[in-house]
Design a protein around this motif. Sequence first.
Motif, PDB file in Angstrom:
ATOM      1  N   ARG A 180       4.237   7.760  -1.761  1.00 16.37           N
ATOM      2  CA  ARG A 180       4.357   8.349  -0.284  1.00 16.37           C
ATOM      3  C   ARG A 180       3.957   9.822  -0.414  1.00 16.37           C
ATOM      4  NH1 ARG A 180       9.808   7.263   0.461  1.00 16.37           N
ATOM      5  NH2 ARG A 180       9.337   5.202   1.127  1.00 16.37           N
ATOM      6  N   ALA A 181       3.042  10.354   0.606  1.00 14.36           N
ATOM      7  CA  ALA A 181       2.691  11.414   0.762  1.00 14.36           C
ATOM      8  C   ALA A 181       2.783  11.958   1.948  1.00 14.36           C
ATOM      9  CB  ALA A 181       1.094  11.465   0.497  1.00 14.36           C
ATOM     10  N   ILE A 182       2.633  13.463   2.231  1.00 16.41           N
ATOM     11  CA  ILE A 182       2.956  13.999   3.694  1.00 16.41           C
ATOM     12  C   ILE A 182       1.880  15.122   3.669  1.00 16.41           C
ATOM     13  CG2 ILE A 182       4.956  15.547   2.989  1.00 16.41           C
ATOM     14  CD1 ILE A 182       6.247  14.863   5.678  1.00 16.41           C
ATOM     15  N   ALA A 183       1.442  15.208   5.022  1.00 21.57           N
ATOM     16  CA  ALA A 183       0.388  16.429   5.120  1.00 21.57           C
ATOM     17  C   ALA A 183       0.449  16.702   6.774  1.00 21.57           C
ATOM     18  CB  ALA A 183      -0.937  15.970   4.543  1.00 21.57           C
ATOM     19  N   GLY A 184      -0.298  17.737   6.902  1.00 19.47           N
ATOM     20  CA  GLY A 184      -0.336  18.304   8.409  1.00 19.47           C
ATOM     21  C   GLY A 184      -1.262  19.549   8.332  1.00 19.47           C
ATOM     22  N   LEU A 185      -1.732  19.741   9.667  1.00 20.81           N
ATOM     23  CA  LEU A 185      -2.501  20.829   9.924  1.00 20.81           C
ATOM     24  C   LEU A 185      -1.650  21.958  10.892  1.00 20.81           C
ATOM     25  CD1 LEU A 185      -3.857  21.219  13.055  1.00 20.81           C
ATOM     26  CD2 LEU A 185      -4.545  18.836  12.289  1.00 20.81           C
ATOM     27  N   SER A 186      -1.848  23.157  10.430  1.00 21.18           N
ATOM     28  CA  SER A 186      -1.326  24.236  11.081  1.00 21.18           C
ATOM     29  C   SER A 186       0.133  24.025  11.367  1.00 21.18           C
ATOM     30  CB  SER A 186      -2.085  24.368  12.670  1.00 21.18           C
ATOM     31  OG  SER A 186      -2.000  25.624  13.239  1.00 21.18           O
ATOM     32  N   MET A 187       0.691  23.856  12.695  1.00 21.29           N
ATOM     33  CA  MET A 187       2.128  23.684  12.835  1.00 21.29           C
ATOM     34  C   MET A 187       2.518  22.494  11.870  1.00 21.29           C
ATOM     35  SD  MET A 187       4.157  22.437  16.213  1.00 21.29           S
ATOM     36  CE  MET A 187       3.544  20.671  15.861  1.00 21.29           C
ATOM     37  N   TYR A 208       0.892  -1.241   0.021  1.00 17.50           N
ATOM     38  CA  TYR A 208       0.142  -0.042  -0.153  1.00 17.50           C
ATOM     39  C   TYR A 208       0.831   1.113   0.053  1.00 17.50           C
ATOM     40  CZ  TYR A 208      -3.597  -3.288   1.369  1.00 17.50           C
ATOM     41  OH  TYR A 208      -4.595  -4.159   1.529  1.00 17.50           O
ATOM     42  N   PRO A 209       0.225   2.292  -0.389  1.00 17.60           N
ATOM     43  CA  PRO A 209       0.906   3.766  -0.504  1.00 17.60           C
ATOM     44  C   PRO A 209       0.761   4.200   0.984  1.00 17.60           C
ATOM     45  CG  PRO A 209      -1.241   3.977  -1.594  1.00 17.60           C
ATOM     46  CD  PRO A 209      -0.899   2.455  -1.296  1.00 17.60           C
ATOM     47  N   VAL A 210       1.666   5.183   1.177  1.00 19.35           N
ATOM     48  CA  VAL A 210       1.583   5.761   2.761  1.00 19.35           C
ATOM     49  C   VAL A 210       1.436   7.097   2.719  1.00 19.35           C
ATOM     50  CG1 VAL A 210       2.636   5.590   4.977  1.00 19.35           C
ATOM     51  CG2 VAL A 210       3.179   4.119   3.346  1.00 19.35           C
ATOM     52  N   LEU A 211       0.440   7.745   3.579  1.00 19.61           N
ATOM     53  CA  LEU A 211       0.302   8.981   3.851  1.00 19.61           C
ATOM     54  C   LEU A 211       0.886   9.380   5.198  1.00 19.61           C
ATOM     55  CD1 LEU A 211      -0.684  11.937   3.642  1.00 19.61           C
ATOM     56  CD2 LEU A 211      -3.017  10.895   4.422  1.00 19.61           C
ATOM     57  N   TYR A 212       1.901  10.189   5.439  1.00 16.17           N
ATOM     58  CA  TYR A 212       2.227  10.623   6.916  1.00 16.17           C
ATOM     59  C   TYR A 212       1.660  11.736   7.082  1.00 16.17           C
ATOM     60  CZ  TYR A 212       5.646   7.135   6.539  1.00 16.17           C
ATOM     61  OH  TYR A 212       6.617   5.979   6.420  1.00 16.17           O
ATOM     62  N   LEU A 213       0.866  11.915   8.104  1.00  9.20           N
ATOM     63  CA  LEU A 213      -0.061  12.820   8.635  1.00  9.20           C
ATOM     64  C   LEU A 213       0.228  13.548   9.999  1.00  9.20           C
ATOM     65  CD1 LEU A 213      -3.007  13.948   7.613  1.00  9.20           C
ATOM     66  CD2 LEU A 213      -4.114  12.301   8.932  1.00  9.20           C
ATOM     67  N   GLN A 214       0.399  14.889  10.029  1.00  5.66           N
ATOM     68  CA  GLN A 214       0.776  15.387  11.277  1.00  5.66           C
ATOM     69  C   GLN A 214      -0.248  16.482  12.047  1.00  5.66           C
ATOM     70  OE1 GLN A 214       3.668  13.157  11.644  1.00  5.66           O
ATOM     71  NE2 GLN A 214       3.759  14.789  13.140  1.00  5.66           N
ATOM     72  N   ASP A 227       8.382   1.024   6.730  1.00  7.37           N
ATOM     73  CA  ASP A 227       8.715   0.103   5.376  1.00  7.37           C
ATOM     74  C   ASP A 227       8.968  -1.102   5.866  1.00  7.37           C
ATOM     75  OD1 ASP A 227       7.925   2.134   3.827  1.00  7.37           O
ATOM     76  OD2 ASP A 227      10.085   2.774   3.184  1.00  7.37           O
ATOM     77  N   ALA A 228       9.667  -1.315   6.945  1.00  4.91           N
ATOM     78  CA  ALA A 228      10.300  -2.522   7.450  1.00  4.91           C
ATOM     79  C   ALA A 228       9.153  -3.441   7.962  1.00  4.91           C
ATOM     80  CB  ALA A 228      11.324  -2.459   8.352  1.00  4.91           C
ATOM     81  N   LYS A 229       8.213  -2.850   8.688  1.00  2.00           N
ATOM     82  CA  LYS A 229       7.149  -3.416   9.575  1.00  2.00           C
ATOM     83  C   LYS A 229       5.853  -3.724   8.819  1.00  2.00           C
ATOM     84  CE  LYS A 229       6.811  -2.749  14.014  1.00  2.00           C
ATOM     85  NZ  LYS A 229       6.732  -2.398  15.348  1.00  2.00           N
ATOM     86  N   PHE A 230       5.521  -2.636   7.688  1.00  2.00           N
ATOM     87  CA  PHE A 230       4.125  -2.952   7.131  1.00  2.00           C
ATOM     88  C   PHE A 230       4.557  -3.045   5.571  1.00  2.00           C
ATOM     89  CE2 PHE A 230       3.597  -0.387  11.080  1.00  2.00           C
ATOM     90  CZ  PHE A 230       2.338  -1.096  11.528  1.00  2.00           C
ATOM     91  N   ARG A 231       3.588  -3.348   4.943  1.00  2.00           N
ATOM     92  CA  ARG A 231       3.578  -3.589   3.599  1.00  2.00           C
ATOM     93  C   ARG A 231       3.149  -2.471   2.665  1.00  2.00           C
ATOM     94  NH1 ARG A 231       0.143  -7.644   4.978  1.00  2.00           N
ATOM     95  NH2 ARG A 231      -1.484  -6.825   3.593  1.00  2.00           N
ATOM     96  N   THR A 232       4.498  -1.850   2.678  1.00  2.00           N
ATOM     97  CA  THR A 232       4.183  -0.403   2.000  1.00  2.00           C
ATOM     98  C   THR A 232       4.914  -0.426   0.555  1.00  2.00           C
ATOM     99  OG1 THR A 232       6.633   0.380   2.718  1.00  2.00           O
ATOM    100  CG2 THR A 232       4.744   0.744   4.179  1.00  2.00           C
ATOM    101  N   ILE A 233       4.502   0.474  -0.271  1.00  2.00           N
ATOM    102  CA  ILE A 233       5.256   0.560  -1.693  1.00  2.00           C
ATOM    103  C   ILE A 233       6.253   1.652  -1.293  1.00  2.00           C
ATOM    104  CG2 ILE A 233       5.116   1.266  -4.132  1.00  2.00           C
ATOM    105  CD1 ILE A 233       1.898   0.282  -3.753  1.00  2.00           C
ATOM    106  N   PRO A 234       7.294   1.245  -1.026  1.00  2.00           N
ATOM    107  CA  PRO A 234       8.439   2.029  -0.492  1.00  2.00           C
ATOM    108  C   PRO A 234       9.067   3.112  -1.460  1.00  2.00           C
ATOM    109  CG  PRO A 234       9.514  -0.094  -0.864  1.00  2.00           C
ATOM    110  CD  PRO A 234       8.173  -0.016  -1.190  1.00  2.00           C
ATOM    111  N   ASN A 235       8.362   3.766  -2.367  1.00  2.00           N
ATOM    112  CA  ASN A 235       8.935   4.978  -2.948  1.00  2.00           C
ATOM    113  C   ASN A 235       8.407   6.202  -2.787  1.00  2.00           C
ATOM    114  OD1 ASN A 235       6.901   4.562  -4.856  1.00  2.00           O
ATOM    115  ND2 ASN A 235       7.848   2.844  -5.829  1.00  2.00           N
ATOM    116  N   ARG A 236       9.118   7.173  -3.661  1.00  2.00           N
ATOM    117  CA  ARG A 236       8.295   8.625  -3.577  1.00  2.00           C
ATOM    118  C   ARG A 236       7.079   8.770  -4.173  1.00  2.00           C
ATOM    119  NH1 ARG A 236       8.550  12.052  -7.898  1.00  2.00           N
ATOM    120  NH2 ARG A 236       8.605  13.718  -6.382  1.00  2.00           N
ATOM    121  N   GLU A 237       6.772   7.902  -5.398  1.00  2.00           N
ATOM    122  CA  GLU A 237       5.647   7.881  -5.981  1.00  2.00           C
ATOM    123  C   GLU A 237       4.445   7.380  -5.307  1.00  2.00           C
ATOM    124  OE1 GLU A 237       8.480   6.770  -7.266  1.00  2.00           O
ATOM    125  OE2 GLU A 237       8.807   8.353  -8.710  1.00  2.00           O
TER     126      GLU A 237
END
Length: 387
Positions: free
Chosen positions: A266-273, A175-181, A254-264
């Motif tokens: 992988r997403a990152i997002a956050g609110l305010s700070m 799966y793709p991954v979203l890092y959410l802050q 990436d080691a513990k979960f079945r991710t697709i480990p490349n930039r295509e």
Amino acid sequence: MKRFLNSVIIIFIMYFQSGWSQETLIIEDFKPSSINQPDRQFPQVNSQRRVRASIAAPNANKVQLDIGGVKYDMRKDANGVWTGETNPQDEGFHYYQLNIDGASVPDPGSLYFYGAGRIGSGIEIQANDQEFYALKKVPHGLVSENIYFSKLTNSFRRCFIYTPPGYNENTKTSYPVLYLQHGSFEDETGWSSQGRANLILDNLIASKQATPMIIVMDNGYAYKPQNNESEDKKESQQSIFEDVLLTEVIPMIDAKFRTIPNREHRAIAGLSMGANQTMRIMMNNLDTFSYYGGFSGTANYPSTEPIDAATFLEGKYKDGNVLNKKIKLFWLGLGTKEPNPFPKSVGAFRTLLEQQGIKYNYYESPETAHEWLTWRRCLYQFASELF
């Protein structure tokens, strides 16, 4: 009969001439909040979106309901029970507390949430569009707690991981991954608790409006270890969250979960700070991420001054053509009722993007301020465009 009607007319004239309005009338259709402690009848919300709280404090001299930066006096009855109501509130989730003789405490009737730098109470004001984050009879993912030791901070930390419906059954699928802050004075619990990120994704995936994805929610406060460290000192230290995320969290996920480990994928997002943090991380690591979401904030937060592309973030926005090729989605969101400096700082940043010819998507959450309904809506819109 005529005398009675004349009396009624006189009363109504006196009522409106007194300067009152129908808004001051409280409609008695209060119902317990959807996020109360089990079997607790208070706090309550009515159709006007007023909040009513009640607490037994027979020895108290003054009790107030504190919500949205406003304190409302409560009334004491013969049994020592204090009750009070607020003015109509905006739709969505809000932190609140009770103030008893000058001491601010959580309301024992509500569930507790970490926000505003403390454990406190929360209230849900029914929203017209609440179906997108409601608990429904659809396949549900799993939110798990992941504890790890960070060598960079010399401390145990944790992140919460959302895995989508079917993750444990479809063992050959990655799966793709979203890092959410989260935002300031909040922590890694925010997005899965008051943010309802897991329910938003469950509903999106069930309706085939979003690609199944993993979401990682870590704590944005990370500092180098120091002796005799105080909370005040921590606030003044330089954050090393970017290093923690890049060198410890992402390799671990990436080691513990079945991710697709490349930039295509992988997403990152956050609110305010978190929007500030994640935008800087994104621009420093375009070989790691290809999707970005900023909710109620950007890397120029809270500055409202015009932005010089030659110097801003070491000139990383100078070449719009390069960024348009590297970034698959650059997404910004803001509530229409947000107080300054947020509209001005986001506006200044949008001007920069347009001057540099950088493509981006922009969304406005109607009638919401710097609050969780804005960010729930942002996640809903943003996640539907990922991957």
